[in-house]
Design a protein around this motif. Structure first.
Motif, PDB file in Angstrom:
ATOM      1  N   GLU A  14     -18.723-104.699  33.709  1.00  0.00           N
ATOM      2  CA  GLU A  14     -17.575-104.356  32.873  1.00  0.00           C
ATOM      3  C   GLU A  14     -17.167-105.532  31.979  1.00  0.00           C
ATOM      4  O   GLU A  14     -16.917-105.349  30.784  1.00  0.00           O
ATOM      5  CB  GLU A  14     -16.403-103.934  33.759  1.00  0.00           C
ATOM      6  N   ALA A  66     -17.502-105.909  27.821  1.00  0.00           N
ATOM      7  CA  ALA A  66     -16.369-106.282  26.981  1.00  0.00           C
ATOM      8  C   ALA A  66     -16.729-107.468  26.083  1.00  0.00           C
ATOM      9  O   ALA A  66     -16.355-107.510  24.904  1.00  0.00           O
ATOM     10  CB  ALA A  66     -15.157-106.613  27.844  1.00  0.00           C
ATOM     11  N   ARG A  74     -13.431 -98.511  21.574  1.00  0.00           N
ATOM     12  CA  ARG A  74     -12.240 -99.351  21.726  1.00  0.00           C
ATOM     13  C   ARG A  74     -12.521-100.474  22.719  1.00  0.00           C
ATOM     14  O   ARG A  74     -13.022-100.244  23.816  1.00  0.00           O
ATOM     15  CB  ARG A  74     -11.068 -98.489  22.233  1.00  0.00           C
ATOM     16  N   LEU A  75     -12.217-101.685  22.310  1.00  0.00           N
ATOM     17  CA  LEU A  75     -12.402-102.839  23.182  1.00  0.00           C
ATOM     18  C   LEU A  75     -11.361-102.830  24.297  1.00  0.00           C
ATOM     19  O   LEU A  75     -10.157-102.805  24.031  1.00  0.00           O
ATOM     20  CB  LEU A  75     -12.283-104.140  22.377  1.00  0.00           C
ATOM     21  N   GLU A  76     -11.839-102.835  25.530  1.00  0.00           N
ATOM     22  CA  GLU A  76     -10.948-102.914  26.682  1.00  0.00           C
ATOM     23  C   GLU A  76     -11.425-104.066  27.561  1.00  0.00           C
ATOM     24  O   GLU A  76     -12.540-104.043  28.100  1.00  0.00           O
ATOM     25  CB  GLU A  76     -10.955-101.601  27.467  1.00  0.00           C
TER      26      GLU A  76
END
Length: 412
Positions: free
Chosen positions: A324, A328, A395-397
């Protein structure tokens, strides 16, 4: 009547598959010809490790080298490197070298040099398989004092010297073609460089030609300081405009189908002239066009299939290996653009510090997803990966910081 049919599709968008037309690589092919010719004449010549991003045709070039070497009656040892410990590396290489020994001469015609080479090879493998399974069929005892030093570099020197002396006796040569060289450990890479150095010093007809990601030149220099005197590190990338056009147009012309100029312009704009992307686009266009002339509209109509295929294979297989936090980091880089990015700029986008993200960046480099073109910068090893990341992760999370037992904020 539909002229363009699936059966006649001339494009080959498969990993390492040789395209119908190989263009833009004459310099590297000429260097390989020169390397073999000089070794055959008893002269020395720098070998080479081809560097470049994914999809630029490094593996295809190695395949071309193989064909050229076999045409000159050289023995070819091919190895696709993977991250393995010394035991696995010894075993994989020993199996290939055993085959090479039999290709140099059938056992019934072995001389003392060949018997010695077989005995040295058996010694080389006993450290990983005391039963000698790797050298089954050699039927010789291990050569005491050779390749039994428990030191990979010294052992590899003994093996290649013995093999080289046997090859020289037969008036032949052996070329090792290693793909994915960046996955060799520092110890393994250093050992290969040291062994090749000994081949040059003793004027033996054994050489190594490799291919790897852009960081391999730096890794080789770190492993052995004299690597730059043994190897050239030619870099290959996207094709020049005329070559890129030919890569698309010539295979189609062989099937009596043409591209108009607007179609080729659009294709080059979409692919950036990268060989693998050209093959994927050409394949997709062939499935939607009726021919006999492929138009810009055909190219545009093929974009959804082209992008979908890339996303689900060429790109996705790499992203799926990432954690994860790694995903990112890649997405933050993509947000900044395709060019190399400063570590501090990526950290700013993610709301972190470079120190926090240092381990993540190092992991991505170790995985072969990023490389460092210069100090403090990182870049994607896959062309157009930034565009895919924007599509795949709209979308950057950024995952929240995690705390260690000491409650010191950090990320893993």
């Amino acid at each position: 009547m539909r002229v363009v049919q699936a059966l006649t599709n001339p494009y080959t968008p498969n990993a390492g598959a040789e395209p119908q037309v190989v263009v833009g690589r004459d310099d590297q092919l000429g260097s390989f010809d020169l390397l073999l010719a000089r070794i055959e004449r008893g002269r020395t010549e720098q070998s080479m490790i081809i560097t470049g991003l994914r999809g630029v045709g490094k593996t295809v070039l190695l395949g071309q080298f193989r064909t050229k070497a076999l045409a000159k009656d050289w023995v070819v040892v091919e190895l696709e490197v993977s991250k393995n410990d010394e035991a696995h590396f010894r075993g994989a290489l020993a199996s290939k070298l055993r085959t090479a020994l039999f290709e140099l001469s059938p056992k019934a015609k072995w001389t003392d040099r060949f018997t010695h080479a077989a005995a040295v090879l058996r010694s080389f493998t006993l450290t990983v398989d005391a039963s000698g399974a790797w050298t089954a069929g050699l039927d010789v005892d291990a050569a005491e004092g050779f390749a039994d030093h428990a030191n990979l570099a010294l052992d590899l020197v003994d093996v290649l010297v013995a093999l080289g002396e046997a090859a020289k006796e037969r008036g032949r040569g052996v070329v090792l073609l290693f793909d994915e060289v960046q996955f060799l450990s520092r110890l393994q890479l250093g050992a290969m460089i040291e062994a090749l150095h000994k081949m040059v010093q003793r004027n033996l007809p054994v050489t190594l030609v490799g291919a790897g990601l852009p960081q391999i030149a730096e890794l080789a220099g770190d492993a052995k300081s004299y690597a730059e005197r043994l190897f050239k590190f030619p870099s290959i990338g996207n094709l020049l405009e005329d070559d890129a056009r030919a890569a698309l147009a010539q295979p189609a012309a062989d099937e009596e189908v043409g591209y108009d100029d607007d179609a080729l312009d659009e294709a080059l704009s979409l692919t950036g002239g990268y060989p693998y992307l050209l093959q994927e686009l050409g394949y997709a266009v062939w499935t939607v066009s009726d021919g006999p002339v492929i138009s810009r509209d055909d190219v545009l109509a093929a974009i959804p299939a082209y992008e979908s295929k890339l996303d689900e294979s060429f790109f996705r297989v790499r992203l799926d290996r990432a954690t994860e936090m790694q995903r990112a980091y890649l997405r933050a880089m993509a947000q900044l653009g395709a060019e190399p990015q400063k570590a501090s700029d990526v950290a700013d986008v993610m709301g972190r510090t470079s120190q926090n993200l240092g381990p993540t960046r190092a992991e991505l480099i170790n995985m072969g997803l990023l490389y460092t073109p210069e100090h403090g910068y990182a870049a994607f090893t896959v062309p157009h990966f930034d565009k895919f990341l924007i599509r795949a992760i709209p979308r950057l999370e950024v995952p929240p910081l995690k705390s260690r037992k000491s409650s010191t904020p950090t990320n893993d």
